[in-house]
Motif scaffolding. Structure first.
Motif, PDB file in Angstrom:
ATOM      1  N   ILE A 134     -28.544  65.545  80.486  1.00  0.00           N
ATOM      2  CA  ILE A 134     -28.525  64.288  79.479  1.00  0.00           C
ATOM      3  C   ILE A 134     -29.146  64.795  78.045  1.00  0.00           C
ATOM      4  CG2 ILE A 134     -29.723  62.278  78.916  1.00  0.00           C
ATOM      5  CD1 ILE A 134     -29.919  61.678  82.107  1.00  0.00           C
ATOM      6  N   THR A 135     -30.202  65.524  77.973  1.00  0.00           N
ATOM      7  CA  THR A 135     -30.538  66.273  76.551  1.00  0.00           C
ATOM      8  C   THR A 135     -29.532  66.938  76.011  1.00  0.00           C
ATOM      9  OG1 THR A 135     -32.008  67.806  77.403  1.00  0.00           O
ATOM     10  CG2 THR A 135     -33.120  65.616  77.217  1.00  0.00           C
ATOM     11  N   GLY A 136     -29.127  67.895  76.544  1.00  0.00           N
ATOM     12  CA  GLY A 136     -27.850  68.747  76.238  1.00  0.00           C
ATOM     13  C   GLY A 136     -26.739  67.897  75.641  1.00  0.00           C
ATOM     14  N   LEU A 137     -26.297  66.945  76.319  1.00  0.00           N
ATOM     15  CA  LEU A 137     -25.250  66.162  75.822  1.00  0.00           C
ATOM     16  C   LEU A 137     -25.513  65.305  74.679  1.00  0.00           C
ATOM     17  CD1 LEU A 137     -23.625  64.889  79.296  1.00  0.00           C
ATOM     18  CD2 LEU A 137     -22.831  66.409  77.918  1.00  0.00           C
ATOM     19  N   LEU A 138     -27.006  65.192  74.519  1.00  0.00           N
ATOM     20  CA  LEU A 138     -27.361  64.217  73.332  1.00  0.00           C
ATOM     21  C   LEU A 138     -27.522  65.100  72.269  1.00  0.00           C
ATOM     22  CD1 LEU A 138     -29.718  61.926  75.035  1.00  0.00           C
ATOM     23  CD2 LEU A 138     -27.490  61.035  74.209  1.00  0.00           C
ATOM     24  N   GLY A 139     -27.357  66.308  72.255  1.00  0.00           N
ATOM     25  CA  GLY A 139     -27.717  67.606  71.480  1.00  0.00           C
ATOM     26  C   GLY A 139     -28.930  67.670  70.813  1.00  0.00           C
ATOM     27  N   ARG A 140     -29.908  67.400  71.907  1.00  0.00           N
ATOM     28  CA  ARG A 140     -31.529  67.731  71.844  1.00  0.00           C
ATOM     29  C   ARG A 140     -31.905  68.854  72.606  1.00  0.00           C
ATOM     30  NH1 ARG A 140     -33.888  63.327  69.306  1.00  0.00           N
ATOM     31  NH2 ARG A 140     -32.558  61.583  69.220  1.00  0.00           N
ATOM     32  N   MET A 141     -33.214  69.211  72.449  1.00  0.00           N
ATOM     33  CA  MET A 141     -33.742  70.340  72.846  1.00  0.00           C
ATOM     34  C   MET A 141     -34.251  69.765  74.243  1.00  0.00           C
ATOM     35  SD  MET A 141     -33.559  73.075  71.602  1.00  0.00           S
ATOM     36  CE  MET A 141     -34.763  74.158  72.287  1.00  0.00           C
ATOM     37  N   LEU A 142     -34.401  70.410  75.269  1.00  0.00           N
ATOM     38  CA  LEU A 142     -34.946  69.855  76.603  1.00  0.00           C
ATOM     39  C   LEU A 142     -36.344  69.204  76.452  1.00  0.00           C
ATOM     40  CD1 LEU A 142     -34.688  69.567  79.515  1.00  0.00           C
ATOM     41  CD2 LEU A 142     -35.397  71.630  80.177  1.00  0.00           C
ATOM     42  N   GLY A 143     -36.705  68.209  76.800  1.00  0.00           N
ATOM     43  CA  GLY A 143     -38.044  67.606  76.442  1.00  0.00           C
ATOM     44  C   GLY A 143     -38.183  66.511  75.543  1.00  0.00           C
ATOM     45  N   ASP A 144     -37.070  66.869  74.520  1.00  0.00           N
ATOM     46  CA  ASP A 144     -36.925  65.817  73.282  1.00  0.00           C
ATOM     47  C   ASP A 144     -36.036  65.044  73.727  1.00  0.00           C
ATOM     48  OD1 ASP A 144     -37.023  64.619  70.935  1.00  0.00           O
ATOM     49  OD2 ASP A 144     -35.766  66.350  69.862  1.00  0.00           O
ATOM     50  N   VAL A 145     -36.452  63.825  74.356  1.00  0.00           N
ATOM     51  CA  VAL A 145     -35.667  62.544  74.619  1.00  0.00           C
ATOM     52  C   VAL A 145     -35.565  61.571  73.619  1.00  0.00           C
ATOM     53  CG1 VAL A 145     -35.835  63.186  77.193  1.00  0.00           C
ATOM     54  CG2 VAL A 145     -37.542  61.772  75.978  1.00  0.00           C
ATOM     55  N   GLY A 146     -36.214  61.836  72.458  1.00  0.00           N
ATOM     56  CA  GLY A 146     -35.910  60.779  71.356  1.00  0.00           C
ATOM     57  C   GLY A 146     -37.083  59.639  71.585  1.00  0.00           C
ATOM     58  N   SER A 147     -37.147  58.668  70.521  1.00  0.00           N
ATOM     59  CA  SER A 147     -38.324  57.789  70.791  1.00  0.00           C
ATOM     60  C   SER A 147     -38.035  56.773  71.821  1.00  0.00           C
ATOM     61  CB  SER A 147     -38.473  57.140  69.107  1.00  0.00           C
ATOM     62  OG  SER A 147     -37.190  56.430  69.043  1.00  0.00           O
ATOM     63  N   TYR A 148     -37.016  56.445  71.919  1.00  0.00           N
ATOM     64  CA  TYR A 148     -36.429  55.437  73.200  1.00  0.00           C
ATOM     65  C   TYR A 148     -36.622  56.188  74.446  1.00  0.00           C
ATOM     66  CZ  TYR A 148     -34.834  52.023  69.711  1.00  0.00           C
ATOM     67  OH  TYR A 148     -34.847  51.441  68.386  1.00  0.00           O
ATOM     68  N   GLY A 149     -36.432  57.409  74.370  1.00  0.00           N
ATOM     69  CA  GLY A 149     -36.368  57.919  75.940  1.00  0.00           C
ATOM     70  C   GLY A 149     -37.921  58.238  76.120  1.00  0.00           C
ATOM     71  N   ASN A 150     -38.751  58.150  75.314  1.00  0.00           N
ATOM     72  CA  ASN A 150     -40.255  58.451  75.499  1.00  0.00           C
ATOM     73  C   ASN A 150     -40.623  57.065  76.370  1.00  0.00           C
ATOM     74  OD1 ASN A 150     -40.503  61.074  74.800  1.00  0.00           O
ATOM     75  ND2 ASN A 150     -41.302  60.373  72.589  1.00  0.00           N
ATOM     76  N   TYR A 151     -40.272  55.938  75.902  1.00  0.00           N
ATOM     77  CA  TYR A 151     -40.735  54.674  76.546  1.00  0.00           C
ATOM     78  C   TYR A 151     -39.985  54.446  77.982  1.00  0.00           C
ATOM     79  CZ  TYR A 151     -42.441  53.276  71.801  1.00  0.00           C
ATOM     80  OH  TYR A 151     -43.157  53.299  70.580  1.00  0.00           O
ATOM     81  N   ILE A 152     -38.689  54.914  77.980  1.00  0.00           N
ATOM     82  CA  ILE A 152     -38.027  54.946  79.157  1.00  0.00           C
ATOM     83  C   ILE A 152     -38.993  55.778  80.278  1.00  0.00           C
ATOM     84  CG2 ILE A 152     -35.997  55.564  80.424  1.00  0.00           C
ATOM     85  CD1 ILE A 152     -34.588  54.564  77.941  1.00  0.00           C
ATOM     86  N   VAL A 153     -39.019  56.992  79.775  1.00  0.00           N
ATOM     87  CA  VAL A 153     -39.859  58.016  80.919  1.00  0.00           C
ATOM     88  C   VAL A 153     -41.310  57.348  80.928  1.00  0.00           C
ATOM     89  CG1 VAL A 153     -41.069  60.095  80.977  1.00  0.00           C
ATOM     90  CG2 VAL A 153     -38.755  60.056  80.238  1.00  0.00           C
ATOM     91  N   ALA A 154     -41.923  56.655  80.102  1.00  0.00           N
ATOM     92  CA  ALA A 154     -43.371  56.073  80.356  1.00  0.00           C
ATOM     93  C   ALA A 154     -43.342  54.983  81.412  1.00  0.00           C
ATOM     94  CB  ALA A 154     -43.844  55.656  79.173  1.00  0.00           C
ATOM     95  N   VAL A 155     -42.130  54.206  81.242  1.00  0.00           N
ATOM     96  CA  VAL A 155     -42.125  53.155  82.256  1.00  0.00           C
ATOM     97  C   VAL A 155     -41.890  53.559  83.710  1.00  0.00           C
ATOM     98  CG1 VAL A 155     -40.460  51.092  82.724  1.00  0.00           C
ATOM     99  CG2 VAL A 155     -41.270  51.443  80.580  1.00  0.00           C
TER     100      VAL A 155
END
Length: 124
Positions: free
Chosen positions: A81-102
């Motif tokens: 998912i992070t690769g397809l979004l063009g991000r580094m592994l672990g960098d899920v973006g600001s909304y991703g952090n909230y989703i992971v926290a939930v």
């Protein structure tokens, strides 16, 4: 000598995508196997299997294997998912952090038996 070796390795990875993908895959496996974060899951596996009561060695093996496979599949899914979004592994973006926290809170409340999630089975 080390500089020459690193330059050769860098050039090899840039010129041949098959070698680069294979090296990335192998490095990913080693990073999971040798990571202190994942080594901490060993007591979780032992505790989970111990809570299952008396069982055969075969069932214990399959429980441990499925637990480990679940961890690997989850990490692979996050990587894809992070690769397809063009991000580094672990960098899920600001909304991703909230989703992971939930997700963490929901699973934590399930493990504390505050809420019941029938698709995860009983915690007792």
């Amino acid at each position: 000598m080390i500089r020459t070796m690193l330059e050769w390795l860098s050039n090899s990875l840039q010129l041949n995508p098959i070698i680069a993908l294979t090296a990335s895959f192998i490095w990913g496996i080693f990073s999971i196997l040798l990571s202190p974060c994942h080594l901490a899951s060993i007591p979780l596996i032992i505790a989970f299997i111990g809570e299952q009561g008396k069982m055969s060695t075969k069932r214990a093996f399959w429980l441990a294997a499925s637990f480990s496979l679940g961890i690997l599949v989850t990490i692979a899914a996050v990587g894809i998912i992070t690769g397809l979004l063009g991000r580094m592994l672990g960098d899920v973006g600001s909304y991703g952090n909230y989703i992971v926290a939930v997700i963490f809170f929901v699973i934590g409340f399930h493990l504390l038996e505050v809420i019941q999630l029938p698709f995860l089975g009983k915690t007792n």
